[in-house]
Design a protein around this motif. Structure first.
Motif, short mmCIF file in Angstrom:
data_model
loop_
_atom_site.label_atom_id
_atom_site.label_comp_id
_atom_site.label_asym_id
_atom_site.label_seq_id
_atom_site.Cartn_x
_atom_site.Cartn_y
_atom_site.Cartn_z
N CYS A 125 -45.45 -122.99 -32.00
CA CYS A 125 -44.90 -123.42 -33.29
C CYS A 125 -45.93 -124.22 -34.08
O CYS A 125 -46.12 -124.00 -35.27
N SER B 248 -38.43 -122.62 -30.95
CA SER B 248 -38.18 -121.24 -30.53
C SER B 248 -37.84 -120.37 -31.73
O SER B 248 -38.28 -119.21 -31.81
N LYS B 249 -37.07 -120.90 -32.66
CA LYS B 249 -36.69 -120.14 -33.86
C LYS B 249 -37.91 -119.85 -34.72
O LYS B 249 -38.06 -118.75 -35.25
N ASP C 299 -42.96 -123.04 -26.53
CA ASP C 299 -42.69 -122.61 -27.91
C ASP C 299 -43.17 -123.66 -28.90
O ASP C 299 -43.64 -123.32 -29.98
N VAL D 74 -41.02 -119.51 -33.68
CA VAL D 74 -41.79 -118.48 -32.98
C VAL D 74 -41.12 -117.11 -33.16
O VAL D 74 -41.78 -116.11 -33.45
N GLN D 75 -39.82 -117.08 -33.02
CA GLN D 75 -39.07 -115.83 -33.21
C GLN D 75 -39.27 -115.29 -34.63
O GLN D 75 -39.52 -114.10 -34.82
N ASP D 76 -39.20 -116.17 -35.62
CA ASP D 76 -39.38 -115.73 -37.01
C ASP D 76 -40.80 -115.25 -37.27
O ASP D 76 -41.01 -114.29 -38.02
N PHE E 299 -42.74 -113.69 -35.11
CA PHE E 299 -42.82 -112.33 -34.57
C PHE E 299 -41.94 -111.36 -35.35
O PHE E 299 -42.27 -110.18 -35.44
N THR E 300 -40.88 -111.84 -35.94
CA THR E 300 -40.06 -111.00 -36.82
C THR E 300 -40.89 -110.53 -38.01
O THR E 300 -40.83 -109.36 -38.40
#
Length: 113
Positions: free
Chosen positions: A58, A79-80, A54, A82-84, A86-87
């Motif tokens: 990032c 990780s956050k 991640d 990467v998640q954001d 894709f969000t």
């Protein structure tokens, strides 16, 4: 745009948006890039690589992130990010998909003209 550190993430006090700044390591901030087709393709190719982390993704999706050693990264922040990222991709797809509120409004306007 928001400045997002670990406390902000824990408290859930922000909206995901292009330009948000994330503190990935102490004092090391980067700005979330827009999910362009080129950037998405790079990230998807990275995801296929063995051993991708991640933190590597990032570093790809944040602009202006200064260099730092991986062991200095704040737990969970990469990780956050990467998640954001894709969000954002999903939000764009949802807004542009048939049946979404914005698509319905656009279709209604065309039908009325």
């Amino acid at each position: 745009m928001a400045k997002i550190d670990i406390n902000t993430v824990i408290n859930g006090e922000y909206e995901v948006a292009v330009g948000n700044e994330y503190e990935v390591a102490p004092g090391k901030w980067g700005r979330l890039l827009p999910p362009t087709a080129e950037l998405q393709n790079r990230v998807f190719k990275m995801a296929e690589e063995e051993g991708i982390t991640d933190l590597k993704v990032c570093r790809e999706v944040l602009a202006g992130l200064p260099d730092f050693s991986d062991d200095k990264a704040i737990t969970g922040m990469a990780s956050k990010v990467v998640q954001d990222f894709f969000t954002l991709v999903l939000k764009i797809v949802e807004k542009l998909s048939p049946g979404s509120t914005s698509s319905e409004a656009s279709a209604t306007q065309k039908a009325e003209s």
